[in-house]
Design an enzyme around this catalytic site. Structure first.
Site, mmCIF file in Angstrom:
data_model
loop_
_atom_site.group_PDB
_atom_site.id
_atom_site.type_symbol
_atom_site.label_atom_id
_atom_site.label_comp_id
_atom_site.label_asym_id
_atom_site.label_seq_id
_atom_site.Cartn_x
_atom_site.Cartn_y
_atom_site.Cartn_z
ATOM 1 N N LYS A 23 0.839 -1.216 0.000
ATOM 2 C CA LYS A 23 0.000 0.000 0.000
ATOM 3 C C LYS A 23 0.866 1.254 0.000
ATOM 4 C CE LYS A 23 -1.902 1.780 3.953
ATOM 5 N NZ LYS A 23 -1.726 3.222 4.126
ATOM 6 N N ASN A 24 1.777 1.349 0.948
ATOM 7 C CA ASN A 24 2.523 2.597 1.085
ATOM 8 C C ASN A 24 3.453 2.851 -0.106
ATOM 9 O OD1 ASN A 24 1.170 3.049 3.440
ATOM 10 N ND2 ASN A 24 2.861 2.479 4.802
ATOM 11 N N CYS A 117 -5.659 8.072 8.777
ATOM 12 C CA CYS A 117 -6.011 7.553 10.098
ATOM 13 C C CYS A 117 -5.704 8.561 11.196
ATOM 14 C CB CYS A 117 -5.227 6.271 10.373
ATOM 15 S SG CYS A 117 -5.851 4.855 9.473
ATOM 16 N N ARG A 122 0.210 14.043 13.390
ATOM 17 C CA ARG A 122 0.669 13.903 12.001
ATOM 18 C C ARG A 122 0.953 15.245 11.311
ATOM 19 N NH1 ARG A 122 -2.065 8.598 9.386
ATOM 20 N NH2 ARG A 122 0.044 8.317 8.652
ATOM 21 N N ASP A 305 3.352 0.275 12.401
ATOM 22 C CA ASP A 305 2.150 -0.305 11.787
ATOM 23 C C ASP A 305 1.893 -1.745 12.234
ATOM 24 O OD1 ASP A 305 1.603 2.013 10.495
ATOM 25 O OD2 ASP A 305 2.252 1.352 8.514
ATOM 26 N N ARG A 397 -9.279 0.090 3.647
ATOM 27 C CA ARG A 397 -8.365 1.095 3.102
ATOM 28 C C ARG A 397 -6.995 0.484 2.822
ATOM 29 N NH1 ARG A 397 -6.817 5.130 6.842
ATOM 30 N NH2 ARG A 397 -5.254 5.335 5.241
HETATM 31 C C1 UD1 Z 1 3.918 6.613 6.956
HETATM 32 C C2 UD1 Z 1 3.033 5.451 6.587
HETATM 33 C C3 UD1 Z 1 2.343 4.910 7.831
HETATM 34 C C4 UD1 Z 1 3.377 4.572 8.902
HETATM 35 C C5 UD1 Z 1 4.328 5.726 9.138
HETATM 36 C C6 UD1 Z 1 5.483 5.370 10.057
HETATM 37 C C7 UD1 Z 1 2.362 5.954 4.320
HETATM 38 C C8 UD1 Z 1 1.279 6.382 3.402
HETATM 39 N N1 UD1 Z 1 2.050 5.906 5.611
HETATM 40 O O1 UD1 Z 1 3.090 7.616 7.524
HETATM 41 O O2 UD1 Z 1 1.649 3.719 7.462
HETATM 42 O O3 UD1 Z 1 2.712 4.289 10.111
HETATM 43 O O4 UD1 Z 1 4.897 6.172 7.901
HETATM 44 O O5 UD1 Z 1 6.174 4.285 9.560
HETATM 45 O O6 UD1 Z 1 3.451 5.613 3.903
HETATM 46 N N2 UD1 Z 1 6.400 14.008 11.742
HETATM 47 C C9 UD1 Z 1 6.560 15.345 12.051
HETATM 48 N N3 UD1 Z 1 6.601 16.252 11.031
HETATM 49 C C10 UD1 Z 1 6.480 15.882 9.736
HETATM 50 C C11 UD1 Z 1 6.304 14.527 9.427
HETATM 51 C C12 UD1 Z 1 6.267 13.599 10.443
HETATM 52 O O7 UD1 Z 1 6.669 15.712 13.225
HETATM 53 O O8 UD1 Z 1 6.503 16.761 8.861
HETATM 54 C C13 UD1 Z 1 6.373 12.982 12.804
HETATM 55 C C14 UD1 Z 1 5.003 12.303 12.925
HETATM 56 O O9 UD1 Z 1 4.135 12.987 13.788
HETATM 57 C C15 UD1 Z 1 5.385 10.944 13.486
HETATM 58 C C16 UD1 Z 1 6.759 10.682 12.868
HETATM 59 O O10 UD1 Z 1 7.251 11.954 12.443
HETATM 60 O O11 UD1 Z 1 5.550 11.025 14.882
HETATM 61 C C17 UD1 Z 1 6.758 9.724 11.701
HETATM 62 O O12 UD1 Z 1 5.774 10.105 10.757
HETATM 63 P P1 UD1 Z 1 5.925 9.746 9.207
HETATM 64 O O13 UD1 Z 1 7.059 8.789 9.022
HETATM 65 O O14 UD1 Z 1 5.945 11.003 8.435
HETATM 66 O O15 UD1 Z 1 4.574 8.977 8.925
HETATM 67 P P2 UD1 Z 1 3.637 9.096 7.654
HETATM 68 O O16 UD1 Z 1 4.436 9.421 6.447
HETATM 69 O O17 UD1 Z 1 2.470 9.934 8.002
#
Ligand code: UD1
Length: 424
Positions: A23-24, A117, A122, A305, A397
């Site tokens: 998916k990702n 989710c 996020r 995850d 999803r």
């Molecule tokens: C992606 C995955 C999700 C997985 C997650 C962590 C997709 C579509 N989703 O989510 O399934 O659970 O990686 O492996 O690929 N953060 C910030 N600022 C930012 C971005 C992130 O503070 O600009 C923090 C987030 O709050 C979180 C951490 O960094 O605590 C990791 O988030 P991130 O790796 O960005 O997760 P997603 O990309 O949303």
């Protein structure tokens, strides 16, 4: 139409099951295909709601898209809009991967901010910083990511944390920027490598994906490519945990065992037998588990995850387990649902203390997010009696035909519509 899963617990899972495409990875690769000047064919795409929503969005932008039998053909040439509508974009988090792509094509993008989710705050500050570093003006007033630029120019992006989303967005911006971009403290997840491989097959110059530093020489002409998406790491893990939870013997085919090492190590520690070959993983268990401690981390650490599915299994382990969530603060809400099934769990700050009980009992529960849904399925599979899991839309999803796959392995699973529920 609202749906539930009704699961009769206690059935041992046995046999072979094929894992679907990631998916990702899919959610990053599909937007990237818009950067080409000719069609791409992407194989092994999971047929899940998130992919359909993304397909609807890129169609709305003008792309010519066909999706059949897990293969998508994307012709990006007719794309003529840079502002996907709120109703579509807010249905999924990864829609913001379109912002750097549209910025690269039109020097302008307007993308409503992410849905997805509700597992924590996020934020997207790292994405905004990355786009600004490469020269874009970006703001998020009114809940819309608006970006514009005269010319994207490569530079050094330092991520405060190895965010998957920010790494994807940095890469997707950098391929359109002239000169070299270095993404420091990059995420190392398998889907980051998959995106890099797809971009390379389109003609991009990308090195270092899978390590802390990714280097991209941008501004190259990108063409369409034929590409096969990697298997889904999280679905593989969910099936591995489900097999163990039922004291089963399951072989998961089409998998990449090296992506699963953190989970395999934990399962071995718990007393589960895990055997791997090039592209399959066999999980066998006698249904008796040792308690373990787990801490979520970026790849190659234990994936957030798979925290919820493993926590479900730990509710019946012998002893007390401590599960520490370091990535998403709201990923323990599902424990309330597990308590309804008899789990003995309490949360102290970012850790769940799980004291193993002999058995869970079937109950009416809800999936509060996608991976919580997977956890509820695992709990229901190993519980005594019948469980009904609401919030199926979350599960769909991210998991392709999960009910059918479990039934193929011997589980008793029914999908029931709300109208049948109210009649019953
Ligand atoms: C992606 C995955 C999700 C997985 C997650 C962590 C997709 C579509 N989703 O989510 O399934 O659970 O990686 O492996 O690929 N953060 C910030 N600022 C930012 C971005 C992130 O503070 O600009 C923090 C987030 O709050 C979180 C951490 O960094 O605590 C990791 O988030 P991130 O790796 O960005 O997760 P997603 O990309 O949303």
């Amino acid at each position: 139409m609202s749906e539930k899963l009704r699961i009769h617990g206690g059935m041992r899972l046995e046999g072979e099951v094929a894992v679907s495409g990631g998916k990702n990875a899919a959610l990053a690769v599909i937007p990237a295909a818009l950067l080409a000047d000719s069609p791409s064919i992407i194989e092994n795409l999971p047929d899940i709601n998130d992919v359909h929503v993304l397909m609807d969005i890129i169609r709305w932008l003008g792309a010519d898209v066909e999706f059949r039998d897990n293969v998508m053909r994307i012709d990006p040439r007719p794309v003529d809009k840079f502002n996907p509508p709120y109703d579509l974009a807010c249905k999924m988090r990864a829609s913001y991967y379109l912002a750097p792509v549209l910025l690269g094509i039109f020097q302008r993008a307007q993308v409503p901010l992410p849905g997805g989710c509700f597992i924590g705050a996020r934020p997207i500050d790292q994405t905004l910083k990355a786009m600004r570093t490469l020269g874009a003006s970006v703001d998020t007033l009114g809940g819309v990511l608006e970006a514009s630029v005269e010319e994207l120019i490569g530079g050094d992006i330092f991520l405060d944390m190895p965010s998957v989303g920010a790494t994807v967005n940095s890469m997707l911006t950098a391929v359109s920027a002239s000169g070299t971009t270095c993404i420091h403290n990059a995420a190392k997840e398998p889907h980051i490598v998959d995106l890099a491989n797809f971009l390379s097959s389109m003609g991009a110059w990308v090195k270092g994906a899978g390590t802390d530093v990714i280097r991209i020489r941008g501004g190259r002409h990108l063409h369409g490519a034929n590409y096969t998406i990697i298997p889904d790491q999280i679905e593989t893990g969910t099936l591995m945990i489900a097999a163990a939870a039922t004291g089963g013997d399951v072989t998961i085919t089409g998998a990449i065992p090296t992506h699963m090492e953190a989970l395999s190590a934990k399962l071995l520690e718990m007393g589960v037998h895990v055997q791997t070959e090039d592209d399959w993983i066999r999980v066998r268990s006698n249904g008796v588990f040792r308690a373990v401690n787990v801490k979520t981390q970026g790849y190659p650490g234990y994936p957030t995850d798979l925290q919820q599915p493993l926590s479900a299994l730990l509710t019946i382990a012998n002893g007390t387990s401590i599960v520490t969530e370091t990535i998403f603060e709201n990923r323990f809400r599902f424990l309330d649902e597990l308590r309804k099934m008899g789990a003995n769990v309490r949360v102290i700050e970012s850790s769940a203390i799980i004291s193993g009980v002999d058995k869970l009992v079937g109950a009416r529960v809800s999936a509060t997010d996608l991976r919580a849904g997977a956890a509820m399925i695992i709990a229901a599979l190993m519980a005594d009696g019948v469980s009904e899991i609401g919030g199926v839309e979350y599960i769909l999803r991210g998991y392709e035909r999960i009910d059918e796959k479990l039934m193929q392995l011997g589980a008793k699973v029914e999908r029931i519509r709300q109208e049948e529920l109210t009649r019953a």
